[in-house]
Motif scaffolding. Structure first.
Motif, PDB file in Angstrom:
ATOM      1  N   ILE A 145       0.843  -1.198   0.000  1.00 34.63           N
ATOM      2  CA  ILE A 145       0.000   0.000   0.000  1.00 34.63           C
ATOM      3  C   ILE A 145       0.877   1.246   0.000  1.00 34.63           C
ATOM      4  O   ILE A 145       0.651   2.174  -0.788  1.00 34.63           O
ATOM      5  N   GLY A 146       1.873   1.287   0.843  1.00 32.08           N
ATOM      6  CA  GLY A 146       2.771   2.437   0.935  1.00 32.08           C
ATOM      7  C   GLY A 146       3.516   2.721  -0.354  1.00 32.08           C
ATOM      8  O   GLY A 146       3.779   3.878  -0.689  1.00 32.08           O
ATOM      9  N   SER A 147       3.847   1.687  -1.091  1.00 29.73           N
ATOM     10  CA  SER A 147       4.586   1.888  -2.342  1.00 29.73           C
ATOM     11  C   SER A 147       3.678   2.299  -3.493  1.00 29.73           C
ATOM     12  O   SER A 147       4.162   2.706  -4.548  1.00 29.73           O
ATOM     13  N   ASN A 148       2.379   2.225  -3.314  1.00 33.13           N
ATOM     14  CA  ASN A 148       1.436   2.553  -4.386  1.00 33.13           C
ATOM     15  C   ASN A 148       0.520   3.730  -4.069  1.00 33.13           C
ATOM     16  O   ASN A 148      -0.289   4.111  -4.911  1.00 33.13           O
ATOM     17  N   SER A 149       0.617   4.271  -2.899  1.00 36.35           N
ATOM     18  CA  SER A 149      -0.291   5.340  -2.499  1.00 36.35           C
ATOM     19  C   SER A 149       0.489   6.566  -2.062  1.00 36.35           C
ATOM     20  O   SER A 149       1.544   6.435  -1.462  1.00 36.35           O
ATOM     21  N   ALA A 167      -1.803   7.555  -5.352  1.00 30.22           N
ATOM     22  CA  ALA A 167      -1.642   7.423  -6.793  1.00 30.22           C
ATOM     23  C   ALA A 167      -2.989   7.635  -7.475  1.00 30.22           C
ATOM     24  O   ALA A 167      -4.032   7.412  -6.875  1.00 30.22           O
ATOM     25  N   GLY A 168      -2.935   8.062  -8.710  1.00 25.33           N
ATOM     26  CA  GLY A 168      -4.144   8.153  -9.507  1.00 25.33           C
ATOM     27  C   GLY A 168      -4.950   9.426  -9.354  1.00 25.33           C
ATOM     28  O   GLY A 168      -6.054   9.499  -9.849  1.00 25.33           O
ATOM     29  N   SER A 169      -4.411  10.448  -8.696  1.00 25.65           N
ATOM     30  CA  SER A 169      -5.120  11.715  -8.561  1.00 25.65           C
ATOM     31  C   SER A 169      -4.284  12.834  -9.156  1.00 25.65           C
ATOM     32  O   SER A 169      -3.060  12.830  -9.047  1.00 25.65           O
ATOM     33  N   SER A 170      -4.958  13.782  -9.756  1.00 27.86           N
ATOM     34  CA  SER A 170      -4.278  14.954 -10.291  1.00 27.86           C
ATOM     35  C   SER A 170      -4.600  16.160  -9.412  1.00 27.86           C
ATOM     36  O   SER A 170      -5.567  16.141  -8.643  1.00 27.86           O
ATOM     37  N   PHE A 171      -3.813  17.205  -9.560  1.00 29.95           N
ATOM     38  CA  PHE A 171      -4.061  18.426  -8.811  1.00 29.95           C
ATOM     39  C   PHE A 171      -5.419  19.005  -9.199  1.00 29.95           C
ATOM     40  O   PHE A 171      -6.177  19.461  -8.343  1.00 29.95           O
ATOM     41  N   PHE A 190     -16.226  -1.234   5.716  1.00 31.24           N
ATOM     42  CA  PHE A 190     -15.357  -0.811   4.620  1.00 31.24           C
ATOM     43  C   PHE A 190     -15.091   0.689   4.674  1.00 31.24           C
ATOM     44  O   PHE A 190     -15.998   1.477   4.925  1.00 31.24           O
ATOM     45  N   SER A 191     -13.846   1.060   4.407  1.00 28.52           N
ATOM     46  CA  SER A 191     -13.470   2.465   4.304  1.00 28.52           C
ATOM     47  C   SER A 191     -13.274   2.806   2.824  1.00 28.52           C
ATOM     48  O   SER A 191     -13.544   1.987   1.945  1.00 28.52           O
ATOM     49  N   HIS A 192     -12.762   3.986   2.556  1.00 23.81           N
ATOM     50  CA  HIS A 192     -12.643   4.485   1.187  1.00 23.81           C
ATOM     51  C   HIS A 192     -11.738   3.618   0.309  1.00 23.81           C
ATOM     52  O   HIS A 192     -12.017   3.422  -0.859  1.00 23.81           O
ATOM     53  N   THR A 193     -10.670   3.096   0.869  1.00 24.65           N
ATOM     54  CA  THR A 193      -9.706   2.347   0.060  1.00 24.65           C
ATOM     55  C   THR A 193      -9.872   0.832   0.150  1.00 24.65           C
ATOM     56  O   THR A 193      -9.137   0.100  -0.504  1.00 24.65           O
ATOM     57  N   ASP A 194     -10.834   0.360   0.904  1.00 27.79           N
ATOM     58  CA  ASP A 194     -11.024  -1.087   1.019  1.00 27.79           C
ATOM     59  C   ASP A 194     -11.411  -1.747  -0.296  1.00 27.79           C
ATOM     60  O   ASP A 194     -11.161  -2.933  -0.492  1.00 27.79           O
ATOM     61  N   VAL A 195     -11.994  -0.980  -1.214  1.00 32.24           N
ATOM     62  CA  VAL A 195     -12.312  -1.557  -2.517  1.00 32.24           C
ATOM     63  C   VAL A 195     -11.025  -1.890  -3.279  1.00 32.24           C
ATOM     64  O   VAL A 195     -11.010  -2.754  -4.150  1.00 32.24           O
ATOM     65  N   LEU A 196      -9.925  -1.245  -2.917  1.00 30.47           N
ATOM     66  CA  LEU A 196      -8.623  -1.551  -3.513  1.00 30.47           C
ATOM     67  C   LEU A 196      -7.829  -2.563  -2.701  1.00 30.47           C
ATOM     68  O   LEU A 196      -7.189  -3.451  -3.248  1.00 30.47           O
TER      69      LEU A 196
END
Length: 122
Positions: A5-9, A11-15, A96-102
């Motif tokens: 998780i730490g190595s991938n987050s 990620a996937g959001s723009s300013f 489930f929290s926001h990132t549990d789907v991942l």
């Protein structure tokens, strides 16, 4: 999983995406990106972006959210769900929290399998 998780987050959001979320929070409206009056007039034909017309969505919609997702406020969930004319399922995934789907250990059983079964109906 922490190292993965730490190595991938994050990620996937723009300013721009974060700016848009901030605009939505401040305006309390659900609408496209606000570029400012001048550019809005060019893009949208009006000074501010129009509300999304959720009532025009004709495809079947399944609404899944987590009970511990602090980014999804119950009032917003209720308001959005009430505007969807073809809501075929509304399901709160307990714990489930926001990132549990991942990253959730039970995501296949709790979300993906039921979602695939629902998709087979439509």
């Amino acid at each position: 999983m922490i190292s993965v998780i730490g190595s991938n987050s994050p990620a996937g959001s723009s300013f721009k995406q974060i700016q848009h979320y901030t605009q939505l929070l401040k305006s309390k409206r659900f609408c496209p990106y606000d570029y400012g009056e001048k550019i809005n007039l060019e893009i949208y034909g009006q000074a501010s972006p129009p509300e999304y017309e959720l009532n025009k969505i004709t495809a079947p919609v399944a609404f899944y959210y987590g009970s511990e997702d602090y980014f999804c406020v119950q009032g917003n969930i209720d308001q959005t769900a009430s505007k969807l004319p073809n809501l075929v399922e509304r399901k709160c995934i307990e714990g489930f929290s926001h990132t549990d789907v991942l990253w959730g250990i039970d995501v296949v059983k709790s979300v993906f399998d039921p979602m695939i079964e629902l998709m087979k109906k439509y």
